[in-house]
Design an enzyme around this catalytic site. Structure first.
Site, PDB file in Angstrom:
ATOM      1  CD1 TRP A 113      -2.022  -2.292   1.788  1.00 16.53           C
ATOM      2  CD2 TRP A 113      -2.958  -1.337   0.007  1.00 16.53           C
ATOM      3  NE1 TRP A 113      -3.015  -3.131   1.315  1.00 16.53           N
ATOM      4  CE2 TRP A 113      -3.603  -2.581   0.232  1.00 16.53           C
ATOM      5  CE3 TRP A 113      -3.374  -0.550  -1.072  1.00 16.53           C
ATOM      6  CZ2 TRP A 113      -4.633  -3.044  -0.590  1.00 16.53           C
ATOM      7  CZ3 TRP A 113      -4.411  -1.021  -1.884  1.00 16.53           C
ATOM      8  CH2 TRP A 113      -5.017  -2.244  -1.636  1.00 16.53           C
ATOM      9  CG  ASP A 183      -3.109   3.966   4.252  1.00 14.90           C
ATOM     10  OD1 ASP A 183      -4.138   3.788   4.919  1.00 14.90           O
ATOM     11  OD2 ASP A 183      -2.823   3.290   3.233  1.00 14.90           O
ATOM     12  CE  LYS A 207      -8.178  -2.580   5.144  1.00 14.61           C
ATOM     13  NZ  LYS A 207      -8.473  -3.789   4.397  1.00 14.61           N
TER      14      LYS A 207
HETATM   15  N1  PMP Z   1      -4.151   1.168   2.592  1.00 17.94           N
HETATM   16  C1  PMP Z   1      -4.178   0.051   3.329  1.00 17.94           C
HETATM   17  C2  PMP Z   1      -3.214  -0.073   4.473  1.00 17.94           C
HETATM   18  C3  PMP Z   1      -5.076  -0.966   3.023  1.00 17.94           C
HETATM   19  O1  PMP Z   1      -5.082  -2.093   3.756  1.00 17.94           O
HETATM   20  C4  PMP Z   1      -5.967  -0.807   1.945  1.00 17.94           C
HETATM   21  C5  PMP Z   1      -7.009  -1.836   1.580  1.00 17.94           C
HETATM   22  N2  PMP Z   1      -6.834  -3.102   2.020  1.00 17.94           N
HETATM   23  C6  PMP Z   1      -5.898   0.368   1.190  1.00 17.94           C
HETATM   24  C7  PMP Z   1      -4.994   1.335   1.562  1.00 17.94           C
HETATM   25  C8  PMP Z   1      -6.794   0.595   0.027  1.00 17.94           C
HETATM   26  O2  PMP Z   1      -8.044   0.908   0.476  1.00 17.94           O
HETATM   27  P1  PMP Z   1      -9.283   1.118  -0.473  1.00 17.94           P
HETATM   28  O3  PMP Z   1      -9.638  -0.212  -1.024  1.00 17.94           O
HETATM   29  O4  PMP Z   1     -10.319   1.690   0.447  1.00 17.94           O
HETATM   30  O5  PMP Z   1      -8.894   2.073  -1.546  1.00 17.94           O
END
Ligand code: PMP
Length: 375
Positions: A113, A183, A207
């Site tokens: 991520w 994030d 989550k």
């Molecule tokens: N950052 C992290 C740490 C994640 O775990 C995730 C999704 N698993 C995301 C960003 C992406 O999130 P989204 O699907 O809401 O765009």
């Protein structure tokens, strides 16, 4: 999977859902949402059908903001926003709004991520990698001494919990006067947080906060004031000012997701707040890590002990064939969602706030049996 009675599901039909997200929600929240789905008390309509400009929704939104402020002691100089586009849109909005064209932004890369966040920021401006743990397959979080930070950077970006690899920052890095942007999608409100250490904190809801479709952004006011005019060409919807000035009501927000988030936050307060939730999460994670450590090497944790996540516990078995067998047999025991991410393999047990301790205990019993049979 347990069969769900045709008429109405009950808590006893529910399995233990270790999925990484969208993830398990608190049962009292699901029950309240189910009860009020045909008609919110005294309203005669469901939350899915009411105007986002109605008094009812305004109360839901104001309640969510007030309760988040209380839950995480968010100081008054922070905006609390509910945006669309997932956490992934924040990978773009952060640099579009905060990356000064004459400066660079520091990114600490601790997983997939973070890498995605870097990729989007590079489309907007200059990015400097302050540290990366990729060469050790993201088994750890860098030490403070390993961070190459630029005191003139527009901001420092971290991913507080690495959902795929199962690592987590246990304390914020010291970034001096540079705003810290995080994030926090997969560990937001899983323990006490000092919001004042952050310039901006964002998290997809799916989550720890609620269903997919809404992203929480907590943003320090002065970051907007620093830059009175939006950068040329910044679309209205991608400008934090738009949402801050309109209390997330510039356009139609994801009303149902905000409604559920509001119930989840209320549940967190009723559960004793972040101290209590943090203690419970640490206890659940410890049960699982202890089981890994005492398996005589049958289960091998992915993350280094000093960087382990209390949210996503990742580990390997002696072979990927055994992993497949483990996942299949666990499923038959009502333990679902355990397959690790394809980039890491092995097993990942996601045990967010709403995941019950008895589910962790059930997994540990299953693991002991499985290791005995196959070790
Ligand atoms: N950052 C992290 C740490 C994640 O775990 C995730 C999704 N698993 C995301 C960003 C992406 O999130 P989204 O699907 O809401 O765009």
């Amino acid at each position: 999977m347990a069969t769900v009675a045709a008429e109405k599901a009950t808590p006893t039909d529910r399995i233990f859902n270790f999925g990484p997200g969208p993830a398990v929600l608190p049962e009292p929240v699901l029950e309240e949402a189910q009860r009020d789905l045909m008609s919110l008390p005294g309203v005669g309509m469901s939350v899915l059908e009411i105007s986002h400009r109605s008094k009812t929704f305004e109360e839901i939104l104001d309640g969510a903001i007030a309760d988040i402020r209380r839950l995480a002691s968010v100081p008054p100089n922070y905006h609390i926003l509910f945006l669309g586009g997932g956490a992934s849109l924040q990978f773009s909005m952060v640099p579009m709004n905060l990356l000064d064209p004459d400066r660079s932004a520091d990114y600490v890369v601790t997983g997939s991520w973070s890498k995605k966040a870097v990729k989007e920021a590079q489309k907007v401006g200059t990015v400097s990698i302050a540290a990366t743990t990729e060469d050790e397959n993201f088994t750890s979080i860098p030490e403070q001494s390993e961070l190459r930070l630029d005191p003139e950077a527009s901001y420092v970006h971290i991913t507080t919990n690495n959902t795929i690899y199962g690592t987590e920052w246990h304390r914020e890095p010291n970034v001096g006067m540079v705003p810290l942007v995080a994030d926090a999608s997969s560990d937001v409100f899983s323990r006490p947080v000092d919001v004042s250490k952050y310039g901006l904190l964002y998290a997809g809801a799916q989550k720890n906060l609620g269903p997919a479709g809404v992203t929480l952004v907590i943003l320090r006011e002065d970051l907007l004031a620093r830059r009175p005019l939006p950068p040329k060409g910044l679309p209205t919807m991608l400008d934090y000012n738009t949402h801050a000035q309109n209390k997330s009501l510039y356009n139609t927000p994801p009303v149902f997701a905000v409604y559920i988030l509001r119930l989840v936050v209320k549940w967190m307060l009723e559960e004793g707040g972040l101290e209590a939730i943090g203690r419970r999460n640490a206890e659940k994670a410890e049960i699982l890590y202890d089981a890994l450590e005492s398996s005589g090497g049958f289960y091998r944790p992915h993350a280094r002990p000093d960087s382990r996540s209390n949210m996503n516990v990742t580990f390997r078995l002696p072979s990927e064939d055994l992993v497949k067998q483990f996942v299949a047999e666990a499923g038959k025991h009502g333990l679902s969602g355990l397959k690790g991410h394809r980039s890491v393999g092995g097993i990942r047990a996601s045990i967010y706030n709403a995941f019950p301790k008895k589910g962790v205990e059930a997994l540990v019993s299953f693991m002991e049996e499985f290791a005995k049979k196959n070790g």
